[in-house]
Scaffold this motif. Structure first.
Motif, PDB file in Angstrom:
ATOM      1  N   HIS A 201       0.851  -1.189   0.000  1.00 26.64           N
ATOM      2  CA  HIS A 201       0.000   0.000   0.000  1.00 26.64           C
ATOM      3  C   HIS A 201       0.883   1.233   0.000  1.00 26.64           C
ATOM      4  O   HIS A 201       1.763   1.381   0.841  1.00 26.64           O
ATOM      5  N   ILE A 202       0.642   2.113  -0.965  1.00 28.58           N
ATOM      6  CA  ILE A 202       1.404   3.352  -1.072  1.00 28.58           C
ATOM      7  C   ILE A 202       0.522   4.461  -0.513  1.00 28.58           C
ATOM      8  O   ILE A 202      -0.481   4.839  -1.125  1.00 28.58           O
ATOM      9  N   ALA A 203       0.875   4.972   0.653  1.00 27.81           N
ATOM     10  CA  ALA A 203       0.033   5.926   1.370  1.00 27.81           C
ATOM     11  C   ALA A 203      -0.332   7.108   0.484  1.00 27.81           C
ATOM     12  O   ALA A 203       0.521   7.713  -0.161  1.00 27.81           O
ATOM     13  N   GLY A 204      -1.621   7.421   0.452  1.00 30.53           N
ATOM     14  CA  GLY A 204      -2.091   8.586  -0.277  1.00 30.53           C
ATOM     15  C   GLY A 204      -2.461   8.313  -1.716  1.00 30.53           C
ATOM     16  O   GLY A 204      -3.236   9.064  -2.310  1.00 30.53           O
ATOM     17  N   PHE A 205      -1.916   7.256  -2.314  1.00 32.31           N
ATOM     18  CA  PHE A 205      -2.219   6.938  -3.702  1.00 32.31           C
ATOM     19  C   PHE A 205      -3.234   5.796  -3.713  1.00 32.31           C
ATOM     20  O   PHE A 205      -2.892   4.642  -3.442  1.00 32.31           O
ATOM     21  N   ASP A 206      -4.484   6.141  -3.991  1.00 37.27           N
ATOM     22  CA  ASP A 206      -5.566   5.180  -3.847  1.00 37.27           C
ATOM     23  C   ASP A 206      -5.924   4.527  -5.170  1.00 37.27           C
ATOM     24  O   ASP A 206      -5.200   4.632  -6.163  1.00 37.27           O
ATOM     25  N   ARG A 207      -7.074   3.856  -5.166  1.00 36.86           N
ATOM     26  CA  ARG A 207      -7.497   3.095  -6.343  1.00 36.86           C
ATOM     27  C   ARG A 207      -7.761   3.979  -7.557  1.00 36.86           C
ATOM     28  O   ARG A 207      -7.880   3.478  -8.675  1.00 36.86           O
ATOM     29  N   ALA A 649      -5.331  11.510   2.826  1.00 33.58           N
ATOM     30  CA  ALA A 649      -3.924  11.313   3.176  1.00 33.58           C
ATOM     31  C   ALA A 649      -3.777  10.282   4.287  1.00 33.58           C
ATOM     32  O   ALA A 649      -2.836   9.488   4.287  1.00 33.58           O
ATOM     33  N   ALA A 650      -4.718  10.273   5.235  1.00 37.94           N
ATOM     34  CA  ALA A 650      -4.642   9.353   6.362  1.00 37.94           C
ATOM     35  C   ALA A 650      -5.368   8.039   6.093  1.00 37.94           C
ATOM     36  O   ALA A 650      -5.404   7.170   6.955  1.00 37.94           O
ATOM     37  N   GLY A 651      -5.977   7.896   4.918  1.00 42.23           N
ATOM     38  CA  GLY A 651      -6.691   6.664   4.608  1.00 42.23           C
ATOM     39  C   GLY A 651      -7.984   6.507   5.380  1.00 42.23           C
ATOM     40  O   GLY A 651      -8.435   5.385   5.629  1.00 42.23           O
ATOM     41  N   LEU A 652      -8.614   7.624   5.764  1.00 50.05           N
ATOM     42  CA  LEU A 652      -9.843   7.589   6.562  1.00 50.05           C
ATOM     43  C   LEU A 652     -11.038   7.782   5.636  1.00 50.05           C
ATOM     44  O   LEU A 652     -11.535   8.889   5.444  1.00 50.05           O
ATOM     45  N   ASP A 653     -11.502   6.690   5.065  1.00 48.36           N
ATOM     46  CA  ASP A 653     -12.583   6.775   4.088  1.00 48.36           C
ATOM     47  C   ASP A 653     -13.855   7.349   4.687  1.00 48.36           C
ATOM     48  O   ASP A 653     -14.613   8.045   4.001  1.00 48.36           O
ATOM     49  N   HIS A 654     -14.115   7.057   5.946  1.00 50.20           N
ATOM     50  CA  HIS A 654     -15.362   7.559   6.539  1.00 50.20           C
ATOM     51  C   HIS A 654     -15.333   9.077   6.664  1.00 50.20           C
ATOM     52  O   HIS A 654     -16.339   9.749   6.389  1.00 50.20           O
ATOM     53  N   ALA A 655     -14.205   9.627   7.060  1.00 46.92           N
ATOM     54  CA  ALA A 655     -14.095  11.086   7.149  1.00 46.92           C
ATOM     55  C   ALA A 655     -14.268  11.714   5.771  1.00 46.92           C
ATOM     56  O   ALA A 655     -14.920  12.755   5.627  1.00 46.92           O
ATOM     57  N   VAL A 656     -13.693  11.082   4.754  1.00 43.84           N
ATOM     58  CA  VAL A 656     -13.856  11.574   3.385  1.00 43.84           C
ATOM     59  C   VAL A 656     -15.324  11.543   2.988  1.00 43.84           C
ATOM     60  O   VAL A 656     -15.856  12.496   2.415  1.00 43.84           O
ATOM     61  N   ALA A 657     -16.000  10.438   3.302  1.00 44.47           N
ATOM     62  CA  ALA A 657     -17.410  10.300   2.931  1.00 44.47           C
ATOM     63  C   ALA A 657     -18.274  11.348   3.615  1.00 44.47           C
ATOM     64  O   ALA A 657     -19.188  11.915   3.000  1.00 44.47           O
ATOM     65  N   CYS A 658     -18.009  11.624   4.890  1.00 42.02           N
ATOM     66  CA  CYS A 658     -18.790  12.632   5.621  1.00 42.02           C
ATOM     67  C   CYS A 658     -18.706  13.991   4.926  1.00 42.02           C
ATOM     68  O   CYS A 658     -19.723  14.658   4.711  1.00 42.02           O
ATOM     69  N   ALA A 659     -17.494  14.401   4.600  1.00 41.02           N
ATOM     70  CA  ALA A 659     -17.316  15.700   3.947  1.00 41.02           C
ATOM     71  C   ALA A 659     -17.875  15.692   2.528  1.00 41.02           C
ATOM     72  O   ALA A 659     -18.439  16.689   2.069  1.00 41.02           O
TER      73      ALA A 659
END
Length: 942
Positions: A201-207, A649-659
């Motif tokens: 897993h490369i932090a910050g670079f997602d699917r 950046a932190a891999g927190l999908d839930h925080a991303v979804a909320c915003a």
């Protein structure tokens, strides 16, 4: 100078991908079996005007490094600037080491950045003043903006190519900064090529990052590669090489070399059960046998080096590269010479050399390097740690100091690793436990909940100190509330809080506060009731009154509204000098539908708090919702952009979804319905709707708003109806209620009046006397829409009666428009004109394009002379362009706008260039007059 890296033999001949065996390759030389992949990279390099990012993924020895070198040669030959960095296992624990390596040739350019960006980047790279600039870590987003601005400035001069090899070994802080910039390169003459081994897993670079996977060579290509070797195997030996290599280029070359060796090198190994990597490593390790002792020692010291240890250290610690000591290693195919530099032929060679050495020899090598690195304390500390056969208090203390420096620079992952290693070396168990808690505290900001819980568990195993045990659990809970698995997380937090209720009430209350947030996200009523039950068992404590108020507000905002609302001014006054507490007060005020107080508290907090923390706050989406409700949509989108950037950046999908759900709602209200649906759908894809009912309801709200904006009322009703159960109960105890009026409006236009009326009345009974003035107005509007025509007016009038409702300008304007439409249909046209005029003015001020059009059509039907005014020109722009125009009208420069919206100055300038013709202006100085009258949305309404 000797450094770790890919190596070439002295004897030149045709090279293979991933196993270069000659001088630096001719960039025009064909590659065996990789033409398509090379063409893809060349296209990326040549299209730098549009900006691009490509992730190159493949196993060990598949040719990633060679492909990157070819692409870099093509870019340089075309006049581009190439910046390179290589990940290193030894440097993965040094914050921003990869970024420093990448930017080292252009560090002088950092001086041209705006002051805040320059300071953030210099502090991150350790090139600023010796004294720390921050009491806490610098804002990771500001560091990312600085990297973006720097790359944009470099691209202004000539196209730039960033090449990052072995990214799986790059430090996390560097990857986060680079990924932040990578997502914003569109339109920039900057290309980023990143190579990493598959499976990592490369932090910050997602699917979403475009990825090019290097598959094994097919049989034809594998045979061509063998044909090109100096001593190509034949017959049975060739078949064994092909079978064992499995299409891996490095394996084909090295196994062929081993099979046809005429010197002391080992022959072809048996296939055996070993993975290919280990088989090749054994081949390289076997070549050490028979080497002179001086050569073996030199190779081990070279293997223990960091790739960017200072030249002075290399010169002092290793034999001269021109000396005879290296010749046996070159003949064995372990190192290659490039000018005056020596490099390992492949990272596996370095690994083989290091691990083949006895432990005592490895320790001695690291002690030698540590002695040479007295002026580089962080690298020295890690070499000392590697030299330790067991616990050592002095080395543990050195690593603790390294961790503290890393955390101050924003390298949270590096800090956590240093604290963790310091704990392993601490002789005393209580010191070890303390350091593990520190490690967990730093690891929270990586978003890796598994790691945080592992560190917390290790701390608990080393101590029975109540304060340390509580701290370890709280650190895990702090991150857990931002993750996806709410049911599991809630049980863990609530169980511990219940256990500690009698013996450690303060710690229990802290965990209960986190559990309440998790319960809000999940929307599960049984979780709310359990939190309330545990809270009742905790003793009253005046010092913890604010935290108790928080738990109560989060779990039952409407049922306790009358009790909690009077406390808000007192809580705000007590938090005046503490922005993080002001933010908490603002969120509580939003929960209680005291939006004006919420926005005031949040404004005060942000005035005192430039950096809003390294992670989103618990219920951080509430900040953006408060600004949406208040009519300050630009600020809402800025808050969303920050949370999304940090969350990714932190891999927190839930925080991303909320915003993302808030941002999608604003996009829908602005009329960009295609973007709104895309963002809402992405938010839904990031969560389990049963685990996060809040995100699910907010996403349905956004999708419903987009459908209403498009006039698709059946679709709107279907989306909004999903915020309630089949029998009409709210899916979420807080998020569902604000949808009632829009649901009623969609129901009337789609033939669902009866179902909607029953649902609205059920919700009204559930709220009873606990509804806020805002919710009462929404209920009245819903009843007016659903009522028989002769009965509707009192409901509309009631929904507009309270002057406080002006604090929710869009909702009030919607009700004004509904009333005006009802009046016109009743032929009371003269009465309809005043509410129509006020509604249209509000919609224009907000930029709510679909509602502007609807209000204008209704105004024309009512006989009003509706003419376009200057602010309507903004309707031609995208929501992002509107944000940029408004900020530019306030006098902000392109750089300042970019810093605020996380864009490069070039991107801001491009948006302005495209917007001016649409607005009918030619100069920036004309913007203020154009926007005059619309900036009221940026300040409180009366």
């Amino acid at each position: 100078m000797a450094r770790g890296g890919l190596v070439v033999e002295q004897r030149p001949h045709t090279h293979a991908l991933g196993a270069v065996t000659g001088p630096e390759p001719d960039p025009d030389e064909p590659l065996v079996g990789r033409d398509a992949e090379l063409g893809r990279l060349f296209r990326a390099v040549e299209s730098t005007a549009a900006g691009s990012v490509v992730m190159l993924v493949g196993g060990m020895g598949t040719g990633k490094s060679t492909l990157l070198r070819r692409a870099a040669c093509r870019a340089e030959a075309s006049g581009g600037r190439v910046l390179r960095a290589e990940g290193s296992e030894a440097e993965a624990n040094l914050p921003f080491s990869a970024l420093h390596q990448l930017l080292r040739p252009v560090l002088a350019e950092v001086d041209g950045l705006p002051e805040r960006q320059r300071t953030a980047l210099q502090d991150a790279l350790g090139t600023g003043p010796a004294a720390p600039r921050y009491e806490s870590a610098p804002d990771r987003l500001l560091t990312g903006v600085a990297v973006l601005s720097l790359l944009s400035a470099l691209g202004d001069r000539r196209p730039a190519l960033l090449v990052l090899d072995d990214a799986q070994w790059c430090d996390r802080a560097s990857l986060e900064a680079l990924s932040f910039a990578a997502r914003r390169l569109e339109g920039e003459p900057v290309t980023m090529l990143i190579a990493a081994r598959d499976g990592g897993h490369i932090a910050g670079f997602d699917r979403h990052t475009p990825t090019l996977v290097l598959e094994p060579l097919d049989d034809a290509a594998a045979n061509r590669l063998l044909d090109q070797q100096p001593r190509s195997p034949t017959g049975h030996t060739r078949r064994r090489v092909l079978d064992q290599a499995g299409g891996n280029p490095l394996a084909l070359v090295e196994l062929a070399r081993a099979a046809t060796a005429q010197d002391a090198a080992p022959g072809l190994p048996s296939a055996g059960p070993l993975p290919l990597t280990e088989r090749l490593e054994r081949i390289f390790a076997a070549r050490l046998d028979g080497l002179p002792a001086d050569t073996t020692r030199a190779l081990l010291l070279m293997a223990a080096l960091d790739s960017i240890d200072s030249p002075a250290v290399v010169t002092a610690g290793l034999p001269d590269t021109e000396g005879d000591v290296w010749l046996p290693a070159e003949r064995a195919g372990l190192v290659r010479r490039s000018g005056r530099d020596l490099r390992f032929r492949h990272p596996l060679v370095r690994s083989a050399v290091y691990h083949a050495a006895p432990a005592r020899a490895r320790h001695e090598a690291h002690r030698t390097l540590a002695e040479l690195l007295r002026d580089e304390p962080d690298r020295r500390a890690w070499h000392l740690a590697a030299a330790c056969p067991g616990p050592d208090a002095a080395v543990s203390a050195e690593l603790e100091r390294t961790a503290t420096r890393a955390r101050r620079r924003g390298g949270h992952a590096a800090a956590a690793k240093a604290f963790q290693r310091a704990a392993e070396l601490a002789p005393r168990s209580d010191d070890s436990a303390r350091l593990l808690v520190e490690a967990a505290s730093a690891a929270v900001f990586t978003g890796d909940l598994g790691w945080v819980e592992e560190l917390a568990a290790a701390a608990r195993a080393r101590t029975d100190d109540p304060s340390l045990l509580a701290s370890a659990t709280v650190q895990a809970g702090r991150l857990a509330i931002l993750t996806l698995h709410h049911s599991t997380v809630f049980s863990r937090l609530a169980d511990t809080a219940e256990t500690w209720a009698a013996s450690r009430p303060t710690a229990a209350l802290g965990l209960l506060a986190d559990a309440a947030v998790v319960g809000f996200y999940s929307g599960e009523d049984t979780q709310r009731r359990r939190v309330q039950d545990i809270l009742q068992r905790l003793p009253e404590d005046a010092a913890a009154a604010g935290l108790r108020t928080w738990v109560t507000a989060v779990t039952d905002p409407f049922g306790n509204r009358a009790e909690l609302t009077p406390l808000l001014p007192w809580l705000a006054a007590g938090a005046e000098a503490r922005p993080e507490q002001l933010t908490t007060v603002g969120i509580m005020a939003w929960l209680l539908d005291e939006t004006p107080q919420a926005v005031r508290a949040l404004d005060n907090a942000f005035d005192r708090w430039d950096s809003q923390g390294a992670l989103p706050e618990g219920l951080g989406g509430a900040v953006a919702w408060a600004y949406v409700e208040r009519g300050r949509w630009d600020q809402a989108r800025e808050a969303c952009a920050r949370t999304i950037a940090v969350g990714r950046a932190a891999g927190l999908d839930h925080a991303v979804a909320c915003a993302a759900t808030v941002d999608a709602t604003v996009l829908a209200l602005l009329g960009d319905t295609t973007a709104a649906r895309a963002v809402a759908d992405e938010a839904l894809s990031l969560v389990d709707p049963l685990e996060s009912r809040s995100v699910s309801v907010y996403a349905r709200r956004a999708l419903g708003a987009a459908a209403i904006a498009d006039g698709a009322y059946e679709t709107a009703y279907d989306q909004l109806r999903m915020a309630f159960t089949a029998d009409g109960a709210p899916v979420h105890y807080h998020a569902s209620f604000p949808l009632l009026a829009d649901l009623a409006g969609a129901a009337v236009r789609s033939g669902h009046r009866e179902d909607a009326a029953a649902l609205v009345e059920r919700c009204a009974r559930a709220l009873a006397d606990n509804a806020s003035p805002r919710l009462r107005a929404l209920l009245d509007r819903a009843r007016g829409l659903l009522a028989d025509p002769e009965d509707a007016e009192p409901y509309f009038r009631a929904a507009l009666a309270d002057p406080v409702l002006a604090h929710w300008p869009f909702e009030r304007a919607q009700t004004l428009l509904d009333l005006a439409e009802w009046l016109r249909r009743r032929r009371r046209i003269a009465e309809a004109r005043a509410p129509l005029t006020e509604a249209l003015e509000t919609f224009r001020r907000l930029g709510a394009r679909p509602w502007i059009e609807r209000a204008r059509a209704e105004s024309r039907a009512a006989g009003l002379d509706v003419t376009d005014t200057a602010p309507d020109a903004l309707a031609q722009l995208s929501p992002q362009q509107q944000q940029i125009i408004r900020l530019a009208a306030r006098g902000l420069t392109n750089r300042e706008i970019g810093e605020k919206l996380f864009l490069s100055p070039r991107t801001v300038g491009s948006h302005l260039y495209r917007s001016f013709p649409k607005l009918g202006i030619t100069a920036r100085s004309q913007l203020r007059d154009l926007i005059d009258g619309t900036l009221a949305m940026a300040g409180d309404q009366p």
